[in-house]
Scaffold this motif. Structure first.
Motif: not given
Lengths: 146, 405
Positions: B151, B155, B205-207
């Motif tokens: 992630a 990002q 798990a962002s994004p």
């Protein structure tokens, strides 16, 4: 304790797994106990490195020592974890990421903020020392509040 | 390097599958030796003719040191060159790459390459995989999960090039369409998905959201290939396919350390979290084969997240650096009319099964005009990308039904 023998595989209250900490990183974890963030430094060319380094990627020398970081840096990358496992499950959502120290070394860590949404790329952070879910004292990075 | 291009051919492949819920649960060793037997049978060679054995990384669910010896022991073969090839998932294609080098040396005539994994049959994958790709000392204690490690790359990729979540979602949507046609795809009965479905799926798990992530293949797959020099491949009952070119490049073991070096491709100008060894591997493969991206009729990648798929389209040369989002958005990998991309459904919808040669088999089957799923009309040249570790190791292989050069 004679760390040069690679035994025991325990630093303070910390046991991290099969091979670690190993002789080349025990200095880092001893520093953490004193609330000091240490980086590897090449005794030959002065280049700074991740605490894991055994060999200097700048000049190839293996004589690396320790130097203290200011603990100041910024967020390089991060991810807010919503799904985790084991003891970490109860802490979601929490933010992990890579901090870029002002000395130029990057460290994987946990980012602490009053509001997770405030953690953004390039936001300034300062080192702190906290006991996380597994019971280990670890360097983490707190968002510098404006 | 060019003399290696099309110097060798695969004259037999085998694949063995065991799905969760089947009455007999199989180990990776069972699946791998079954696949090896099928490959030898298709190639028309017997166990006394196997000159070299190359196995992929030891399966997580059948741990034994010198796993290659365990496989050899079962097959009752006596190779004169035998070893494991481990560059995470990129080691699967690495077995064939090493076979080609050994064959060109003239020391052997036939190499057997075998890979496999069956984790979902034997271990709890979410708990068991959380820290699998993390550094146990400097990443694991922070609660790193495998998706979170990727992630961060996603990002930075989005941040540096202005790629949007909707552009990334598009690749999941198109991959799913291929999976609906494939009899073994994990998601074949789940129906199509939309960009909105991806963007509203649960955050992992962002994004990255649930539908941005690979699904595990619900079972195990063993796969095997017999490789020989081009002159020995001719005049056989089963038409061979040729390895027109290949390349491999590894950059790190732990993602946190990706930032600790530069000065060499793919991190020439400074540390970064985005660019991968896939570009280096692809360049090698194109140079060796004399082919270019416009010659490629279909592509399989083992990229386990939507961003990684879009990034690979850049790294493998199908669009410019930073243009992956726009390429996908404008229909570049559309099921109808785009580059046939992940024709099994890919890691996102066929499912990820550790490391294997099953993507190579898909390309071979497409070129032979006998795919299990939707055929790619008139497929002549295919590309397979193998990847492992958190964006760490990459292999690229170009294959052709005809001997080139």
């Amino acid at each position: 304790m004679d760390w040069s023998q690679g035994q025991p595989l325990r630093v303070g209250d910390m046991f991290l797994g099969l091979y670690q900490p190993s002789p080349e990183t025990t200095g880092f974890w001893e520093g953490v106990k004193r609330h000091e963030l240490l980086l590897k430094v090449c005794n030959s060319c002065g280049k700074l490195h991740h605490p894991r380094r055994i060999l200097c990627s700048g000049c190839g020398e293996s004589g690396l020592g320790w130097t203290r970081s200011s603990g100041k840096g910024k967020v390089y990358a991060f991810s807010e974890i919503h799904r985790s496992a084991g003891v970490f499950s109860k802490s979601t959502p929490y933010v992990v990421g890579i901090a870029e120290l002002e000395e130029g070394v990057h460290l994987f860590s946990r980012f602490m903020a009053r509001n997770n949404a405030d953690v953004q790329i390039d936001r300034p952070v300062d080192v702190d020392f906290q006991v996380l879910e597994q019971g280990f004292l670890l360097p983490v990075f707190k968002l510098r509040e404006e | 390097m060019k003399q290696l291009g099309s110097s060798c051919a695969v004259i037999g492949m085998g694949r063995s599958i065991c799905k969760r819920g089947e009455p007999e649960k199989k180990t990776p060793l069972q699946l791998m030796v079954e696949a090896a037997g099928l490959a030898m049978k298709e190639a028309g060679i017997n166990r006394t003719q196997v000159g070299a054995l190359f196995t992929g990384r030891m399966p997580r669910t059948y741990c034994s040191l010198q796993y290659n010896q365990t496989v050899l022991n079962e097959l009752k073969i006596v190779p004169t060159f035998c070893t494991e090839v481990t560059a995470h998932g990129a080691g699967a294609l690495g077995t064939i790459e090493l076979a080609i080098l050994a064959l060109n040396s003239g020391m052997i005539d036939y190499a057997l390459c075998v890979c496999g994994e069956a984790s979902p049959l034997w271990i709890e994958m979410v708990e068991g995989s959380a820290n699998w790709e993390a550094d146990l000392q400097f990443e694991g204690p922070y609660g790193a999960t495998t998706p979170s490690l990727y992630a961060m790359c996603a990002q930075r990729y989005m941040h540096e090039y202005g790629i949007t979540p909707a552009q990334l979602a598009r690749v999941a949507v198109e991959n799913r369409k291929w999976a609906l046609d494939h009899p073994h795809a994990a998601m074949r009965r789940r129906g199509p998905i939309t960009v909105d479905d991806v963007l509203s799926s649960k955050m992992i798990a962002s994004p990255m959201r649930m539908l941005d992530c690979a699904t595990w293949f619900p079972g195990g797959i063993g796969s095997a290939a017999i490789v020989t020099r081009a002159e020995l491949a001719k005049g056989r009952e089963k038409a061979p396919f040729y390895v027109a070119g290949f390349g491999q490049c590894s950059t790190h073991e732990w993602i946190g350390e990706r930032m600790g070096f530069w000065g060499v491709d793919p991190v020439k100008d400074g540390p970064n979290l985005v660019r991968t060894g896939a570009s280096v591997a692809a360049k090698q493969a194109y140079t060796m084969s004399g082919l270019s991206p416009k010659d490629v009729d279909l592509v399989q990648t083992s990229a386990p997240f939507t961003f990684a798929n879009v990034l690979m389209l850049e790294e493998l040369g199908f669009c410019g650096v930073g243009e992956g989002g726009a390429f996908v958005e404008s229909g570049g990998v559309d099921y109808d009319g785009g580059l046939p991309f992940n024709t099994t459904g890919g890691y996102l919808s066929f499912g990820q099964s550790g490391q294997g040669l099953y993507l190579l088999k898909e390309v071979a089957d497409q070129i032979a005009g006998q795919p299990e799923g939707r055929p790619v009309p008139d497929a002549k040249i295919g590309m397979v990308h193998g990847h492992g570790g958190p964006n760490a190791c990459h292999s690229v292989m170009l294959v052709s039904g005809e001997q080139l050069q």
